[in-house]
Design a protein around this motif. Structure first.
Motif, short mmCIF file in Angstrom:
data_model
loop_
_atom_site.label_atom_id
_atom_site.label_comp_id
_atom_site.label_asym_id
_atom_site.label_seq_id
_atom_site.Cartn_x
_atom_site.Cartn_y
_atom_site.Cartn_z
N CYS A 69 0.83 -1.19 0.00
CA CYS A 69 0.00 0.00 0.00
C CYS A 69 0.87 1.25 0.00
O CYS A 69 1.84 1.35 0.74
CB CYS A 69 -0.91 -0.01 1.21
SG CYS A 69 -2.08 1.35 1.17
N ALA A 70 0.46 2.17 -0.84
CA ALA A 70 1.22 3.41 -0.92
C ALA A 70 0.73 4.41 0.12
O ALA A 70 1.40 5.38 0.42
CB ALA A 70 1.10 4.00 -2.31
N ASP A 71 -0.45 4.18 0.62
CA ASP A 71 -1.02 5.11 1.58
C ASP A 71 -1.71 4.33 2.71
O ASP A 71 -2.93 4.30 2.80
CB ASP A 71 -2.03 6.01 0.85
CG ASP A 71 -2.30 7.28 1.66
OD1 ASP A 71 -1.96 7.31 2.86
OD2 ASP A 71 -2.87 8.22 1.09
N HIS A 75 -5.80 3.97 3.49
CA HIS A 75 -6.44 2.73 3.06
C HIS A 75 -6.60 1.73 4.20
O HIS A 75 -7.06 0.62 3.97
CB HIS A 75 -5.65 2.10 1.91
CG HIS A 75 -5.60 2.98 0.71
ND1 HIS A 75 -4.60 2.91 -0.22
CD2 HIS A 75 -6.45 3.96 0.29
CE1 HIS A 75 -4.83 3.82 -1.17
NE2 HIS A 75 -5.93 4.47 -0.87
N CYS A 83 -2.74 -4.28 -0.61
CA CYS A 83 -3.76 -3.26 -0.78
C CYS A 83 -4.37 -3.36 -2.17
O CYS A 83 -3.69 -3.15 -3.17
CB CYS A 83 -3.18 -1.87 -0.56
SG CYS A 83 -4.43 -0.58 -0.73
N VAL A 85 -6.56 -1.49 -3.46
CA VAL A 85 -6.72 -0.16 -4.07
C VAL A 85 -5.45 0.23 -4.81
O VAL A 85 -5.48 0.62 -5.97
CB VAL A 85 -7.04 0.89 -2.98
CG1 VAL A 85 -7.23 2.25 -3.62
CG2 VAL A 85 -8.25 0.48 -2.18
N CYS A 86 -4.33 0.09 -4.13
CA CYS A 86 -3.08 0.50 -4.76
C CYS A 86 -2.65 -0.49 -5.83
O CYS A 86 -2.03 -0.11 -6.82
CB CYS A 86 -2.00 0.60 -3.69
SG CYS A 86 -2.31 1.95 -2.54
#
Ligand SMILES: [Zn+2]
Ligand SMILES: [Zn+2]
Length: 102
Positions: A69-71, A75, A83, A85-86
């Protein structure tokens, strides 16, 4: 004809370890509890419980870099959790180059 038999995929086990503080016989006790069902020993200091937590986290398999995950804050991901999303963020075509003629 060889269809791959895919056993029903169980939902991945989530690990959200935390230190539970409860009142013990001789005062506060600290205990590692994880959402995977893992429960640590009772300690009279938070340190060893925290250590158990870190040891537990260290045993978790690492995830491929692409799924990291980048965030994590936004998230709600932990470093050991992929993640979605990422992961889906594929590099976009460079729109800046396309149609930049003004
Ligand atoms: Zn766990
Ligand atoms: Zn993410």
């Amino acid at each position: 004809m060889s269809r791959k038999k895919s056993p029903e995929k169980a939902a991945p086990v989530r690990h959200r370890p935390s230190i539970a503080r409860t009142a013990g016989e001789f005062g506060k006790v600290y205990r590692l509890v994880c959402t995977c069902g893992r429960i640590g020993r009772d300690w009279y200091a938070p340190g060893p419980a925290q250590q158990e937590l870190e040891q537990h986290v260290a045993t978790l398999p690492l995830i491929p870099e692409a799924q990291q995950c980048a965030d994590p804050k936004r998230h709600d991901r932990r470093v050991w959790e992929p993640c979605a999303v990422c992961e889906r963020q594929e590099p976009l075509f460079d729109l800046a180059l396309e149609g930049s003629e003004s």
